[in-house]
Design an enzyme around this catalytic site. Structure first.
Site, PDB file in Angstrom:
ATOM      1  N   PRO A   1      42.297 -23.877 -42.053  1.00 58.98           N
ATOM      2  CA  PRO A   1      42.006 -25.283 -42.302  1.00 58.98           C
ATOM      3  C   PRO A   1      42.443 -26.233 -41.188  1.00 58.98           C
ATOM      4  O   PRO A   1      43.500 -26.059 -40.594  1.00 58.98           O
ATOM      5  CB  PRO A   1      42.769 -25.588 -43.594  1.00 58.98           C
ATOM      6  CG  PRO A   1      43.731 -24.481 -43.768  1.00 58.98           C
ATOM      7  CD  PRO A   1      43.146 -23.288 -43.090  1.00 58.98           C
ATOM      8  N   ASN A   2      41.583 -27.208 -40.976  1.00 56.62           N
ATOM      9  CA  ASN A   2      41.775 -28.320 -40.034  1.00 56.62           C
ATOM     10  C   ASN A   2      41.553 -27.941 -38.575  1.00 56.62           C
ATOM     11  O   ASN A   2      41.497 -28.826 -37.722  1.00 56.62           O
ATOM     12  CB  ASN A   2      43.158 -28.983 -40.211  1.00 56.62           C
ATOM     13  CG  ASN A   2      43.309 -29.575 -41.591  1.00 56.62           C
ATOM     14  OD1 ASN A   2      42.448 -30.328 -42.030  1.00 56.62           O
ATOM     15  ND2 ASN A   2      44.374 -29.226 -42.285  1.00 56.62           N
TER      16      ASN A   2
ATOM     17  N   ARG B   1      43.283 -34.640 -32.298  1.00 58.68           N
ATOM     18  CA  ARG B   1      44.554 -35.345 -32.519  1.00 58.68           C
ATOM     19  C   ARG B   1      45.707 -34.407 -32.128  1.00 58.68           C
ATOM     20  O   ARG B   1      45.485 -33.207 -31.917  1.00 58.68           O
ATOM     21  CB  ARG B   1      44.705 -35.837 -33.968  1.00 58.68           C
ATOM     22  CG  ARG B   1      44.711 -34.745 -35.003  1.00 58.68           C
ATOM     23  CD  ARG B   1      44.943 -35.289 -36.407  1.00 58.68           C
ATOM     24  NE  ARG B   1      44.900 -34.198 -37.358  1.00 58.68           N
ATOM     25  CZ  ARG B   1      45.946 -33.481 -37.738  1.00 58.68           C
ATOM     26  NH1 ARG B   1      47.141 -33.719 -37.237  1.00 58.68           N
ATOM     27  NH2 ARG B   1      45.817 -32.503 -38.612  1.00 58.68           N
TER      28      ARG B   1
ATOM     29  N   TYR C   1      48.792 -29.385 -29.678  1.00 61.53           N
ATOM     30  CA  TYR C   1      47.711 -28.381 -29.698  1.00 61.53           C
ATOM     31  C   TYR C   1      46.823 -28.388 -28.457  1.00 61.53           C
ATOM     32  O   TYR C   1      45.925 -27.550 -28.342  1.00 61.53           O
ATOM     33  CB  TYR C   1      46.842 -28.606 -30.947  1.00 61.53           C
ATOM     34  CG  TYR C   1      47.602 -28.429 -32.241  1.00 61.53           C
ATOM     35  CD1 TYR C   1      47.969 -27.165 -32.683  1.00 61.53           C
ATOM     36  CD2 TYR C   1      47.956 -29.528 -33.024  1.00 61.53           C
ATOM     37  CE1 TYR C   1      48.673 -26.993 -33.870  1.00 61.53           C
ATOM     38  CE2 TYR C   1      48.659 -29.364 -34.213  1.00 61.53           C
ATOM     39  CZ  TYR C   1      49.007 -28.101 -34.624  1.00 61.53           C
ATOM     40  OH  TYR C   1      49.702 -27.929 -35.796  1.00 61.53           O
TER      41      TYR C   1
ATOM     42  N   ASN D   1      44.087 -17.066 -36.964  1.00 54.77           N
ATOM     43  CA  ASN D   1      44.984 -18.217 -37.017  1.00 54.77           C
ATOM     44  C   ASN D   1      44.778 -18.822 -38.407  1.00 54.77           C
ATOM     45  O   ASN D   1      43.839 -19.603 -38.608  1.00 54.77           O
ATOM     46  CB  ASN D   1      44.665 -19.240 -35.931  1.00 54.77           C
ATOM     47  CG  ASN D   1      45.648 -20.414 -35.963  1.00 54.77           C
ATOM     48  OD1 ASN D   1      46.406 -20.561 -36.933  1.00 54.77           O
ATOM     49  ND2 ASN D   1      45.635 -21.240 -34.935  1.00 54.77           N
TER      50      ASN D   1
ATOM     51  N   ALA E   1      47.561 -23.701 -41.863  1.00 56.68           N
ATOM     52  CA  ALA E   1      48.564 -23.957 -42.915  1.00 56.68           C
ATOM     53  C   ALA E   1      48.639 -22.823 -43.942  1.00 56.68           C
ATOM     54  O   ALA E   1      49.703 -22.595 -44.545  1.00 56.68           O
ATOM     55  CB  ALA E   1      48.263 -25.280 -43.601  1.00 56.68           C
TER      56      ALA E   1
ATOM     57  N   HIS F   1      51.557 -20.234 -44.206  1.00 55.90           N
ATOM     58  CA  HIS F   1      52.866 -20.468 -44.808  1.00 55.90           C
ATOM     59  C   HIS F   1      52.887 -20.350 -46.325  1.00 55.90           C
ATOM     60  O   HIS F   1      53.945 -20.428 -46.921  1.00 55.90           O
ATOM     61  CB  HIS F   1      53.369 -21.857 -44.367  1.00 55.90           C
ATOM     62  CG  HIS F   1      53.202 -22.089 -42.890  1.00 55.90           C
ATOM     63  ND1 HIS F   1      53.831 -21.308 -41.951  1.00 55.90           N
ATOM     64  CD2 HIS F   1      52.434 -22.978 -42.183  1.00 55.90           C
ATOM     65  CE1 HIS F   1      53.475 -21.724 -40.729  1.00 55.90           C
ATOM     66  NE2 HIS F   1      52.629 -22.734 -40.863  1.00 55.90           N
TER      67      HIS F   1
ATOM     68  N   ASP G   1      47.122 -10.642 -49.210  1.00 47.12           N
ATOM     69  CA  ASP G   1      46.585  -9.501 -49.976  1.00 47.12           C
ATOM     70  C   ASP G   1      45.295  -8.976 -49.360  1.00 47.12           C
ATOM     71  O   ASP G   1      45.087  -7.759 -49.294  1.00 47.12           O
ATOM     72  CB  ASP G   1      46.351  -9.895 -51.440  1.00 47.12           C
ATOM     73  CG  ASP G   1      47.650  -9.976 -52.236  1.00 47.12           C
ATOM     74  OD1 ASP G   1      48.675  -9.468 -51.746  1.00 47.12           O
ATOM     75  OD2 ASP G   1      47.636 -10.558 -53.342  1.00 47.12           O
TER      76      ASP G   1
ATOM     77  N   GLU H   1      48.024 -12.090 -35.385  1.00 50.15           N
ATOM     78  CA  GLU H   1      48.208 -13.464 -35.881  1.00 50.15           C
ATOM     79  C   GLU H   1      48.431 -14.376 -34.673  1.00 50.15           C
ATOM     80  O   GLU H   1      49.273 -14.072 -33.817  1.00 50.15           O
ATOM     81  CB  GLU H   1      49.440 -13.482 -36.805  1.00 50.15           C
ATOM     82  CG  GLU H   1      49.814 -14.849 -37.339  1.00 50.15           C
ATOM     83  CD  GLU H   1      51.084 -14.777 -38.208  1.00 50.15           C
ATOM     84  OE1 GLU H   1      51.583 -13.660 -38.495  1.00 50.15           O
ATOM     85  OE2 GLU H   1      51.579 -15.859 -38.561  1.00 50.15           O
TER      86      GLU H   1
ATOM     87  N   HIS I   1      49.086 -18.382 -33.323  1.00 46.83           N
ATOM     88  CA  HIS I   1      49.361 -19.810 -33.532  1.00 46.83           C
ATOM     89  C   HIS I   1      49.352 -20.495 -32.173  1.00 46.83           C
ATOM     90  O   HIS I   1      49.979 -20.003 -31.226  1.00 46.83           O
ATOM     91  CB  HIS I   1      50.714 -20.027 -34.220  1.00 46.83           C
ATOM     92  CG  HIS I   1      50.727 -19.423 -35.580  1.00 46.83           C
ATOM     93  ND1 HIS I   1      50.017 -19.963 -36.619  1.00 46.83           N
ATOM     94  CD2 HIS I   1      51.281 -18.287 -36.027  1.00 46.83           C
ATOM     95  CE1 HIS I   1      50.160 -19.191 -37.677  1.00 46.83           C
ATOM     96  NE2 HIS I   1      50.917 -18.160 -37.350  1.00 46.83           N
ATOM     97  N   ILE I   2      48.660 -21.605 -32.120  1.00 43.05           N
ATOM     98  CA  ILE I   2      48.545 -22.338 -30.858  1.00 43.05           C
ATOM     99  C   ILE I   2      49.914 -22.886 -30.466  1.00 43.05           C
ATOM    100  O   ILE I   2      50.335 -22.802 -29.320  1.00 43.05           O
ATOM    101  CB  ILE I   2      47.507 -23.479 -31.018  1.00 43.05           C
ATOM    102  CG1 ILE I   2      46.132 -22.876 -31.348  1.00 43.05           C
ATOM    103  CG2 ILE I   2      47.451 -24.349 -29.771  1.00 43.05           C
ATOM    104  CD1 ILE I   2      45.107 -23.886 -31.851  1.00 43.05           C
ATOM    105  N   SER I   3      50.603 -23.439 -31.450  1.00 44.90           N
ATOM    106  CA  SER I   3      51.928 -24.018 -31.196  1.00 44.90           C
ATOM    107  C   SER I   3      53.013 -22.969 -31.448  1.00 44.90           C
ATOM    108  O   SER I   3      52.774 -21.957 -32.112  1.00 44.90           O
ATOM    109  CB  SER I   3      52.150 -25.221 -32.119  1.00 44.90           C
ATOM    110  OG  SER I   3      52.152 -24.802 -33.478  1.00 44.90           O
TER     111      SER I   3
ATOM    112  N   ARG J   1      59.227 -25.799 -34.634  1.00 44.82           N
ATOM    113  CA  ARG J   1      58.758 -26.940 -35.421  1.00 44.82           C
ATOM    114  C   ARG J   1      59.476 -26.994 -36.774  1.00 44.82           C
ATOM    115  O   ARG J   1      60.551 -26.428 -36.933  1.00 44.82           O
ATOM    116  CB  ARG J   1      57.228 -26.838 -35.547  1.00 44.82           C
ATOM    117  CG  ARG J   1      56.556 -26.854 -34.161  1.00 44.82           C
ATOM    118  CD  ARG J   1      55.057 -26.800 -34.258  1.00 44.82           C
ATOM    119  NE  ARG J   1      54.525 -27.998 -34.917  1.00 44.82           N
ATOM    120  CZ  ARG J   1      53.278 -28.080 -35.378  1.00 44.82           C
ATOM    121  NH1 ARG J   1      52.440 -27.059 -35.243  1.00 44.82           N
ATOM    122  NH2 ARG J   1      52.879 -29.185 -35.970  1.00 44.82           N
TER     123      ARG J   1
ATOM    124  N   ARG K   1      57.339 -24.206 -41.315  1.00 42.46           N
ATOM    125  CA  ARG K   1      56.398 -23.428 -40.486  1.00 42.46           C
ATOM    126  C   ARG K   1      57.023 -22.133 -39.967  1.00 42.46           C
ATOM    127  O   ARG K   1      56.369 -21.351 -39.286  1.00 42.46           O
ATOM    128  CB  ARG K   1      55.919 -24.258 -39.290  1.00 42.46           C
ATOM    129  CG  ARG K   1      55.121 -25.473 -39.677  1.00 42.46           C
ATOM    130  CD  ARG K   1      54.516 -26.153 -38.461  1.00 42.46           C
ATOM    131  NE  ARG K   1      54.235 -27.550 -38.746  1.00 42.46           N
ATOM    132  CZ  ARG K   1      53.118 -27.996 -39.327  1.00 42.46           C
ATOM    133  NH1 ARG K   1      52.170 -27.157 -39.665  1.00 42.46           N
ATOM    134  NH2 ARG K   1      52.949 -29.278 -39.576  1.00 42.46           N
TER     135      ARG K   1
END
Ligand code: CA2
Length: 149
Positions: free
Chosen positions: A11-12, A19, A24, A75, A78, A81, A88, A99, A101-103, A108, A112
């Protein structure tokens, strides 16, 4: 033997580059997809690139990947977490799972720091910016005898 790699985004991430560039970066998701397709072609990998804001859609793609993929790069954003549904689904995949993650999530907020996905991931990349996707692809190519890597 499959040379298909599913690259799934949660998501997002459709708003990537629009932004929080200090976290990111400036690349939009279409740039990430183009980079993955270019690197995938170089490595002889067929890329299926998807993004969704809906948990069930990601679960459905993971089910597809279970049948069709040589590896999954994900990725989960959210969902990382808190999604036991994604955990599953990934548990049912026998292929390598990376897996991304950009950040650097560990630098953080506390919430997270925990990932449900890491428990089933072959490897985890965090903090390499959008370049992390390419690094994950190159690693996947080293694991797959059918890739050029
Ligand atoms: O660092 C990552 O890649 C994350 O998976 C990104 C998620 C966040 O919830 C994770 O904790 C870490 C957030 C994705 C939000 O997507 C963006 C939307 C607009 C601009 C930038 C990012």
């Amino acid at each position: 033997m499959s040379n298909t790699v599913f690259i799934l985004n949660g998501p997002n991430l459709n708003l990537l580059g629009k932004r929080e560039p200090h976290i990111y970066g400036h690349e939009i998701l279409a740039d990430v997809e183009a980079d993955c397709r270019r690197v995938g072609a170089e490595l002889g990998l067929d890329i299926r690139f998807h993004q969704s804001n809906r948990e069930y859609e990601l679960v459905d793609w993971i089910h597809e990947a279970r049948e069709a993929a040589a590896a999954v790069i994900i990725n989960p954003a959210a969902f990382t977490h808190y999604s036991i549904a994604i955990l599953d689904a990934l548990k049912m995949c026998d292929c390598p799972i990376i897996e991304v993650h950009i950040s650097n999530v560990h630098q953080r907020e506390e919430f997270r720091h925990h990932s449900y996905v890491s428990a089933v991931a072959t490897g985890v990349m965090a903090g390499f910016g959008t370049h992390g996707y390419q690094l994950a692809l190159r690693h996947v190519a080293r694991l797959l005898p059918q890739a050029i890597g």
